[in-house]
Design a protein around this motif. Structure first.
Motif, PDB file in Angstrom:
ATOM      1  N   VAL A   1      -5.859  10.199   2.673  1.00 18.88           N
ATOM      2  CA  VAL A   1      -4.780  10.520   1.738  1.00 18.88           C
ATOM      3  C   VAL A   1      -3.434  10.576   2.460  1.00 18.88           C
ATOM      4  O   VAL A   1      -2.404  10.207   1.911  1.00 18.88           O
ATOM      5  CB  VAL A   1      -5.063  11.868   1.038  1.00 18.88           C
ATOM      6  CG1 VAL A   1      -3.885  12.303   0.172  1.00 18.88           C
ATOM      7  CG2 VAL A   1      -6.327  11.776   0.194  1.00 18.88           C
ATOM      8  N   LYS A   2      -3.467  11.027   3.723  1.00 22.10           N
ATOM      9  CA  LYS A   2      -2.212  11.262   4.433  1.00 22.10           C
ATOM     10  C   LYS A   2      -2.416  11.105   5.936  1.00 22.10           C
ATOM     11  O   LYS A   2      -3.436  11.535   6.468  1.00 22.10           O
ATOM     12  CB  LYS A   2      -1.700  12.672   4.115  1.00 22.10           C
ATOM     13  CG  LYS A   2      -0.325  13.009   4.629  1.00 22.10           C
ATOM     14  CD  LYS A   2       0.075  14.409   4.163  1.00 22.10           C
ATOM     15  CE  LYS A   2       1.476  14.766   4.614  1.00 22.10           C
ATOM     16  NZ  LYS A   2       1.852  16.135   4.175  1.00 22.10           N
ATOM     17  N   ILE A   3      -1.459  10.473   6.607  1.00 25.46           N
ATOM     18  CA  ILE A   3      -1.397  10.452   8.068  1.00 25.46           C
ATOM     19  C   ILE A   3       0.026  10.837   8.449  1.00 25.46           C
ATOM     20  O   ILE A   3       0.990  10.176   8.034  1.00 25.46           O
ATOM     21  CB  ILE A   3      -1.773   9.081   8.653  1.00 25.46           C
ATOM     22  CG1 ILE A   3      -3.277   8.831   8.497  1.00 25.46           C
ATOM     23  CG2 ILE A   3      -1.369   8.986  10.118  1.00 25.46           C
ATOM     24  CD1 ILE A   3      -3.757   7.502   9.034  1.00 25.46           C
ATOM     25  N   GLY A   4       0.155  11.893   9.234  1.00 22.80           N
ATOM     26  CA  GLY A   4       1.485  12.405   9.527  1.00 22.80           C
ATOM     27  C   GLY A   4       2.181  12.791   8.242  1.00 22.80           C
ATOM     28  O   GLY A   4       1.624  13.524   7.407  1.00 22.80           O
ATOM     29  N   ASP A   5       3.381  12.286   8.023  1.00 27.52           N
ATOM     30  CA  ASP A   5       4.109  12.571   6.786  1.00 27.52           C
ATOM     31  C   ASP A   5       4.042  11.418   5.791  1.00 27.52           C
ATOM     32  O   ASP A   5       4.761  11.406   4.792  1.00 27.52           O
ATOM     33  CB  ASP A   5       5.561  12.934   7.086  1.00 27.52           C
ATOM     34  CG  ASP A   5       6.312  11.832   7.834  1.00 27.52           C
ATOM     35  OD1 ASP A   5       5.698  10.782   8.124  1.00 27.52           O
ATOM     36  OD2 ASP A   5       7.508  12.005   8.129  1.00 27.52           O
ATOM     37  N   ILE A   6       3.172  10.441   6.058  1.00 22.59           N
ATOM     38  CA  ILE A   6       2.998   9.300   5.147  1.00 22.59           C
ATOM     39  C   ILE A   6       1.812   9.586   4.236  1.00 22.59           C
ATOM     40  O   ILE A   6       0.681   9.747   4.699  1.00 22.59           O
ATOM     41  CB  ILE A   6       2.762   7.982   5.920  1.00 22.59           C
ATOM     42  CG1 ILE A   6       3.864   7.763   6.958  1.00 22.59           C
ATOM     43  CG2 ILE A   6       2.675   6.824   4.938  1.00 22.59           C
ATOM     44  CD1 ILE A   6       5.253   7.645   6.377  1.00 22.59           C
ATOM     45  N   GLU A   7       2.068   9.612   2.925  1.00 20.30           N
ATOM     46  CA  GLU A   7       1.037  10.028   1.969  1.00 20.30           C
ATOM     47  C   GLU A   7       0.900   9.014   0.842  1.00 20.30           C
ATOM     48  O   GLU A   7       1.895   8.499   0.328  1.00 20.30           O
ATOM     49  CB  GLU A   7       1.388  11.400   1.392  1.00 20.30           C
ATOM     50  CG  GLU A   7       0.328  12.001   0.500  1.00 20.30           C
ATOM     51  CD  GLU A   7       0.619  13.447   0.141  1.00 20.30           C
ATOM     52  OE1 GLU A   7      -0.247  14.099  -0.462  1.00 20.30           O
ATOM     53  OE2 GLU A   7       1.722  13.936   0.473  1.00 20.30           O
ATOM     54  N   THR A   8      -0.325   8.723   0.456  1.00 27.98           N
ATOM     55  CA  THR A   8      -0.584   7.839  -0.669  1.00 27.98           C
ATOM     56  C   THR A   8      -0.578   8.634  -1.974  1.00 27.98           C
ATOM     57  O   THR A   8      -0.870   9.834  -1.985  1.00 27.98           O
ATOM     58  CB  THR A   8      -1.943   7.129  -0.515  1.00 27.98           C
ATOM     59  OG1 THR A   8      -2.184   6.297  -1.670  1.00 27.98           O
ATOM     60  CG2 THR A   8      -3.082   8.118  -0.395  1.00 27.98           C
ATOM     61  N   SER A   9      -0.260   7.956  -3.054  1.00 26.00           N
ATOM     62  CA  SER A   9      -0.305   8.599  -4.374  1.00 26.00           C
ATOM     63  C   SER A   9      -1.688   8.482  -4.993  1.00 26.00           C
ATOM     64  O   SER A   9      -1.954   9.055  -6.048  1.00 26.00           O
ATOM     65  CB  SER A   9       0.724   7.948  -5.306  1.00 26.00           C
ATOM     66  OG  SER A   9       0.418   6.560  -5.491  1.00 26.00           O
TER      67      SER A   9
END
Length: 374
Positions: A148-156
């Motif tokens: 769902v998320k890596i670091g501050d990059i997140e999928t919707s």
């Protein structure tokens, strides 16, 4: 009912595992087990060791002509990539178990702690968990995961934004195991940039168990609650720092009318139109999908190390550098799948019993018939 034990060190000859309590006559698909191990080794941001390792199991006992015998199953996974200088770790890494482990066991440094606390141990957990997956497949229970998320990059894209089973089946096609290509691109860029900085990244994983029968777990005693057992298993994975079921922490800012899943009934039995509880109520599976998310911290070994104290000289110095991943969130998602498989397989055995797969299925079908008739 089902229990397992692992042994071995990160740079030792092999990892060993024993699993006991599985019924006899379960088909043992060794290709499936090895495929699960292959899935664990993939993922963008893994260390160079993953290019060396080729994890495969060797069965020592408990299988005859590709079927379980009911005896304990013992397997080994040979280690490769062990031809490195094993220096004593006197400069403990913040975030790792080096210092606490060496003090606990009265060691001169953290080498022995590293060798056992290493996430390398999870290769054996995946192997043993995949055997549990083979049992669950007999009951059409499937487990999926995605990042769902890596670091501050997140999928919707998550369970509460209408993802499909077809999407989940294809998530392994993504090198970071994320469900949309644009987020995949951003995550890869993020990992590349953090690697250049000598740093590491954590993230968030969502795990979904489908076709779960109602009635696994119990509210009778605190240690029999299903969500408690799942949390125990998942939180034992190295690097995992948190877990939430269903809407999780988001339920704290909503009224009860927007949280609790209303109950309906039709010819197929009871059902819900929502699954905010993540498939568990009162410590018991309610027949909906089991859904949870876990938080993984960044890998504690950094190429640009943090400050620490040398255990021998007591001088302030930078932490020791070891071979390590930059980001292992994708790999951890496979471990989480297989730890959930272990918990669910154990609950199936507790609930339905049986020394053979035939007896277990008979009990299972009788139970479903009774539940549907209620």
């Amino acid at each position: 009912m089902i229990r397992f034990l692992t042994s071995g060190e990160s740079h030792g000859d092999s990892l060993q595992g024993i699993i006991d309590g599985l019924p006899a006559n379960l088909y043992f698909d060794i290709g499936y087990v090895n495929h699960e191990l292959e899935r664990r080794q993939k993922g963008y941001g893994r260390s160079e060791r993953m290019a060396i390792e080729k994890d495969e199991i060797k069965v020592l006992s408990g299988i005859n002509n590709s079927y379980t015998t009911g005896n304990p199953i013992s397997i080994i996974i040979k280690n490769r990539g062990t031809d490195v200088e094993l220096r004593e770790i006197t400069r403990p890494r913040p975030g790792h178990g080096d210092l606490a482990g060496s003090l606990k066991y009265n060691q001169k440094g953290g080498r022995n702690t590293l060798e056992r606390a290493s996430a390398r141990e999870t290769a054996m957990r995946v192997a043993l968990g995949s055997i549990c997956k083979l049992l669950l497949k007999e009951f059409n229970i499937c487990i999926y995961s995605h990042v769902v998320k890596i670091g501050d990059i997140e999928t919707s894209k998550d369970n509460y934004n209408n993802i499909s089973k077809e999407e989940l089946l294809k998530v392994d096609e993504s090198i970071v195991r994320v469900l949309d290509k644009e987020t995949e691109k951003l995550m890869i860029e993020k990992i590349d940039n953090i690697k250049k900085e000598g740093d590491a990244l954590g993230g968030v994983i969502e795990v979904i168990g489908m076709n779960i029968p109602v009635g696994l777990g119990s509210y009778i005693s605190w240690d029999r609650r299903l969500d408690g057992k799942i949390a125990y298993g998942i939180m034992s994975i190295p690097g995992i720092k948190g877990i939430e079921f269903g809407l999780g922490f988001n339920t704290s800012n909503k009224p009860g009318s927007k949280v609790h899943d209303e109950i309906y009934y039709d010819i197929n039995g009871y059902y819900r139109k929502t699954n905010n509880s993540g498939g568990i109520e009162g410590g018991v599976s309610n027949g909906e999908d089991i859904v949870f998310r876990v938080i993984m911290k960044p890998i504690p070994t950094l190429k640009k190390p943090l400050n620490t104290v040398d255990m021998e000289t007591k001088e302030h110095i930078h932490a020791q550098i070891e071979r390590a991943d930059v980001c292992a969130v994708s790999s951890a998602s496979i471990v989480a799948e297989n730890m959930l498989a272990y918990v669910l397989a154990n609950e199936i055995m507790i609930k339905f019993g049986g020394d053979s797969i035939e007896e277990l299925k008979y009990n299972f079908e009788n139970y479903l018939t009774r539940v549907k008739a209620r």
